[in-house]
Enzyme design. Structure first.
Site, PDB file in Angstrom:
ATOM      1  N   LYS A  63      65.032 133.281 101.973  1.00 21.52           N
ATOM      2  CA  LYS A  63      66.327 133.401 101.295  1.00 21.52           C
ATOM      3  C   LYS A  63      66.797 134.858 101.242  1.00 21.52           C
ATOM      4  O   LYS A  63      67.955 135.169 101.550  1.00 21.52           O
ATOM      5  CB  LYS A  63      66.171 132.847  99.872  1.00 21.52           C
ATOM      6  CG  LYS A  63      67.445 132.604  99.127  1.00 21.52           C
ATOM      7  CD  LYS A  63      67.162 132.195  97.678  1.00 21.52           C
ATOM      8  CE  LYS A  63      66.355 130.929  97.560  1.00 21.52           C
ATOM      9  NZ  LYS A  63      66.221 130.463  96.150  1.00 21.52           N
ATOM     10  N   LYS A 105      57.052 133.746  93.825  1.00 18.99           N
ATOM     11  CA  LYS A 105      57.407 132.741  92.825  1.00 18.99           C
ATOM     12  C   LYS A 105      56.273 132.625  91.837  1.00 18.99           C
ATOM     13  O   LYS A 105      55.121 132.957  92.157  1.00 18.99           O
ATOM     14  CB  LYS A 105      57.628 131.382  93.495  1.00 18.99           C
ATOM     15  CG  LYS A 105      58.518 130.468  92.700  1.00 18.99           C
ATOM     16  CD  LYS A 105      59.964 130.864  92.870  1.00 18.99           C
ATOM     17  CE  LYS A 105      60.937 129.874  92.276  1.00 18.99           C
ATOM     18  NZ  LYS A 105      62.263 130.050  92.889  1.00 18.99           N
ATOM     19  N   ASN A 145      71.446 124.894  84.708  1.00 16.45           N
ATOM     20  CA  ASN A 145      72.291 126.078  84.869  1.00 16.45           C
ATOM     21  C   ASN A 145      73.110 126.037  86.161  1.00 16.45           C
ATOM     22  O   ASN A 145      74.335 126.163  86.154  1.00 16.45           O
ATOM     23  CB  ASN A 145      71.381 127.321  84.817  1.00 16.45           C
ATOM     24  CG  ASN A 145      72.103 128.579  85.215  1.00 16.45           C
ATOM     25  OD1 ASN A 145      72.412 128.786  86.386  1.00 16.45           O
ATOM     26  ND2 ASN A 145      72.399 129.427  84.259  1.00 16.45           N
ATOM     27  N   SER A 205      70.615 138.926  91.011  1.00 16.79           N
ATOM     28  CA  SER A 205      69.386 139.556  90.506  1.00 16.79           C
ATOM     29  C   SER A 205      69.209 140.929  91.157  1.00 16.79           C
ATOM     30  O   SER A 205      68.803 141.892  90.498  1.00 16.79           O
ATOM     31  CB  SER A 205      68.169 138.695  90.845  1.00 16.79           C
ATOM     32  OG  SER A 205      67.984 137.700  89.876  1.00 16.79           O
TER      33      SER A 205
HETATM   34  N1  GLU Z   1      64.886 131.257  90.760  1.00 17.72           N
HETATM   35  C1  GLU Z   1      66.020 131.653  91.537  1.00 17.72           C
HETATM   36  C2  GLU Z   1      65.853 131.209  92.974  1.00 17.72           C
HETATM   37  O1  GLU Z   1      65.116 130.291  93.257  1.00 17.72           O
HETATM   38  C3  GLU Z   1      66.369 133.103  91.371  1.00 17.72           C
HETATM   39  C4  GLU Z   1      65.344 134.088  91.858  1.00 17.72           C
HETATM   40  C5  GLU Z   1      65.683 135.536  91.491  1.00 17.72           C
HETATM   41  O2  GLU Z   1      66.752 135.777  90.969  1.00 17.72           O
HETATM   42  O3  GLU Z   1      64.822 136.374  91.765  1.00 17.72           O
HETATM   43  O4  GLU Z   1      66.504 131.687  93.851  1.00 17.72           O
END
Ligand code: GLU
Length: 440
Positions: free
Chosen positions: A96, A108, A223, A360
């Protein structure tokens, strides 16, 4: 429950690498590196419950790859969290961040817990306990967590505070998705949904959609699902079905999304309502299951809950011609192939839900500079990244006659591959020419 050494979700996730490899300029060694997480930490977190008893919770953090920068990714609280799932989620974060070109690798974390069964004080102690166990593994230039399923800004605030105490210095950049009052960024709250919304706007332009004719079903009303449904509603799309973990509601005429959001957040219940002023009235709607929602006759399906929702078992019943994946990993690789054969357009998770990690990244840069942006600046920069990368992936897919997921992975692999190759691969080390040429 998967056993502690099962790797089904992770193995299924990395299958996409081999498919994309054929379209990417990446050395095989670099590809191999991505099939192995860099580091894994599993901890047991003792929690003193309010009744005085002690319970032990399992916590995980996986740092998948840090070639392009410190690792980045959320922390999930869910009863089904296990190492296999966290490994897959960390891998998706690497892809990503590369898809959208931000300077991070993927990570993660998670705790196997049902947070709905804990009191607020227990939740705070658990969150701080997680950080105490993980502190050496994290850091603003090492690994930067964020919210994910069932964690929120307040949890991020507790974690930042605990880390700062351990580090003996205020360290806001160690975690993102914090409350704005504690160094969070404006616009982080709805960023995941908003990023997907910008992708859908590009689809609209390219396909000449009329929003009021596009019927949308959203699985998951947390969210991200709420934010996207709200933005689509504002843009006059018809949200005909939504669901949460307990089930869904369906109304072909479309829902007033702000009413649903308000009722859900006030009562924690998803109900078909229409609110005016302070009064919410129940309206007619069919109760449906989460499985039924996925197979509705709609124009756009948005899985916004958990992984493995569209699988070999139900893929034949999926009718939506377009799927925008707001959840991580909602489609299994087998189902992917079937959707490809039917020419269903899938905007993959690693692109569609990247808005969260993009903002982020903005939060982290603001923390490091100590200089904060306006909401307009955040929206503008997010829109610029999402539309640029969406169009690159879409064009790549069209050019090679492939699906958007394969194109997104190839696009990411090109970025990751060049970084890995910049440190040298077998090809480089076997060359007989002098190793260093002056660049001046
Ligand atoms: N948990 C979110 C995701 O799966 C955000 C991760 C982040 O902001 O570091 O993309």
């Amino acid at each position: 429950m998967p056993t502690s050494d099962s790797r089904d979700v992770f193995d299924d996730a990395i299958k996409r690498l081999d498919r994309a490899f054929g379209y990417a300029r990446i050395d095989e060694e670099a590809l191999e590196k991505l099939k192995h997480p860099k580091a894994i930490l599993q901890v047991s977190i003792p929690l003193r419950m309010d009744d005085g008893s002690l319970r032990i919770f399992e916590g995980y953090r996986v740092r998948h790859d840090d070639t392009r920068g410190p690792t980045k990714g959320g922390i999930r609280y869910h009863p089904n969290v296990n190492l296999d799932e966290v490994m897959a989620l960390a891998f998706w974060m690497t892809i990503k961040c590369a898809v959208v070109g931000i300077p991070y690798g993927g990570a993660k974390g998670g705790i196997t817990v049902n947070p709905k069964e804990l009191s607020r004080l227990e939740l705070e102690r658990l969150s701080r306990g997680f950080i105490r166990q993980m502190a050496d593994f994290l850091g603003p230039d090492t690994d930067i967590p964020a919210p994910d399923v069932y964690t929120n800004p307040m949890v991020m605030g507790w974690m930042m505070d605990e880390y700062s105490k351990i580090a003996r210095r205020h360290t806001p950049a160690v975690i993102t998705g914090k409350p704005v009052e504690l160094g969070g960024s404006l616009g982080r709250d709805d960023a995941t949904g908003r990023g997907a919304f910008y992708c859908i706007q590009e689809l609209e332009k390219r396909n000449g959609w009329k929003p009021e004719e596009v019927r949308v079903a959203v699985q998951g009303f947390g969210n991200a699902g709420q934010a996207l449904a709200g933005l689509l509603h504002e843009a006059r799309y018809k949200i005909v079905a939504v669901s949460d973990s307990t089930g869904g509601i369906y109304e072909p005429a479309g829902f007033d999304v702000p009413s649903l959001v308000r009722f859900k957040n006030e009562s924690r219940k998803l109900k078909a309502v229409y609110c005016h002023d302070s009064v919410c009235e129940v309206i007619d709607a069919r109760q449906i299951t989460n499985e039924e929602l996925l197979t509705l006759d709609v124009d756009l399906l948005v899985p916004a809950a958990l992984e493995n929702q569209i699988t070999a078992e139900n893929v034949e019943q999926i009718k939506a011609p377009v799927i925008v994946e707001l959840a991580n990993g909602p489609t299994s690789s087998e189902a992917d192939a079937a959707l490809g054969d039917r020419h269903t357009l899938v905007v993959p998770d690693v692109l569609a839900n990247a808005g969260g990690v993009v903002v982020s990244y903005f939060e982290w840069t603001q923390n490091k500079q100590g200089f904060y942006w306006t909401l307009e600046e955040v929206h503008q920069r997010l829109a610029a990244i999402m539309t640029r990368e969406f169009n690159s992936v879409y064009d790549f897919a069209e050019e090679h006659g492939i699906d958007m997921r394969t194109a997104a992975y190839a696009h990411a692999l090109n970025r990751i591959g060049t970084s890995i190759e910049a440190l040298g691969t077998q090809h480089y080390f076997n060359e007989q020419t002098p190793p260093v040429r002056s660049s001046t």
